[in-house]
Design a protein around this motif. Structure first.
Motif, PDB file in Angstrom:
ATOM      1  N   VAL A  84       0.956  -1.238   0.051  1.00 24.51           N
ATOM      2  CA  VAL A  84      -0.023   0.109  -0.014  1.00 24.51           C
ATOM      3  C   VAL A  84       0.919   1.253   0.066  1.00 24.51           C
ATOM      4  CG1 VAL A  84      -1.629   1.578   1.343  1.00 24.51           C
ATOM      5  CG2 VAL A  84      -1.827  -1.074   1.232  1.00 24.51           C
ATOM      6  N   LEU A  85       2.085   1.229   0.688  1.00 23.80           N
ATOM      7  CA  LEU A  85       2.884   2.438   1.130  1.00 23.80           C
ATOM      8  C   LEU A  85       3.515   2.507  -0.342  1.00 23.80           C
ATOM      9  CD1 LEU A  85       4.217   2.201   4.486  1.00 23.80           C
ATOM     10  CD2 LEU A  85       2.439   3.858   3.708  1.00 23.80           C
ATOM     11  N   SER A  86       3.966   1.437  -1.178  1.00 22.62           N
ATOM     12  CA  SER A  86       4.453   1.645  -2.417  1.00 22.62           C
ATOM     13  C   SER A  86       3.500   2.160  -3.542  1.00 22.62           C
ATOM     14  CB  SER A  86       4.996   0.159  -2.966  1.00 22.62           C
ATOM     15  OG  SER A  86       5.747   0.230  -4.168  1.00 22.62           O
ATOM     16  N   SER A  87       2.048   1.735  -3.381  1.00 18.54           N
ATOM     17  CA  SER A  87       1.305   2.436  -4.332  1.00 18.54           C
ATOM     18  C   SER A  87       0.993   3.904  -4.104  1.00 18.54           C
ATOM     19  CB  SER A  87      -0.018   1.772  -4.237  1.00 18.54           C
ATOM     20  OG  SER A  87      -0.076   0.049  -4.755  1.00 18.54           O
ATOM     21  N   LEU A  88       0.823   4.107  -2.844  1.00 18.95           N
ATOM     22  CA  LEU A  88       0.545   5.634  -2.261  1.00 18.95           C
ATOM     23  C   LEU A  88       2.057   6.368  -3.086  1.00 18.95           C
ATOM     24  CD1 LEU A  88      -0.608   5.111   1.085  1.00 18.95           C
ATOM     25  CD2 LEU A  88      -1.825   6.221  -0.818  1.00 18.95           C
TER      26      LEU A  88
END
Length: 153
Positions: A84-88
């Protein structure tokens, strides 16, 4: 212009897990995601930064809890946080180049993802923490309100 596909995510007691610290953090994250969904184009970067900052802080705290208590499925849960952090971060980079639509799609995907993540992965963590401390599952009293995600289905 806001072109969100679904209604903005809203916190409800259907997402309560019985761990006040985690529940409070989830309420804030749900509000951040809802603001991202409803942000005007010119406010998307600020709203995305808010989600990213809160998610990073919240995920780090949850990851530490899982590691400190040897939560058995911690690796899968931590990997989901990292994804999720990578996508953000990736969407933030694209938004700086004017890709508003990818930020809109991410906002709606987060609103779909978040309740499922809470109800599956985070509920298991909450149960684990309560079992370690009290020897039982948490008791959660709900008022019967539905989350935005439940209302849409």
């Amino acid at each position: 212009m806001n072109s969100t596909i679904s209604p903005p995510l809203a916190w409800s007691d259907s997402l309560l897990l019985g761990n006040i610290g985690i529940d409070d953090e989830h309420a804030v994250l749900a509000e951040c995601i809802g603001r991202l969904q409803s942000a005007r184009d010119e406010d998307l970067a600020l709203a995305l930064d808010e989600v990213l900052a809160h998610a990073a802080k919240h995920f780090a705290a949850e990851n530490a809890l899982m590691l400190d208590t040897a939560f058995p499925p911690r690796d899968c849960h931590i990997k989901e946080h990292e994804a999720v952090l990578s996508s953000l971060g990736g969407v933030k980079r694209r938004l700086t180049h004017g890709d508003v639509e990818v930020a809109r799609r991410l906002a709606d995907e987060l609103a779909s993802w978040f309740p499922a993540h809470v109800q599956h992965l985070d509920s298991a963590l909450s149960h684990w923490l309560c079992k370690l401390r009290y020897g039982a599952k948490p008791l959660v009293l709900r008022m019967g309100r539905k989350s935005t995600a439940e209302s849409a289905s």
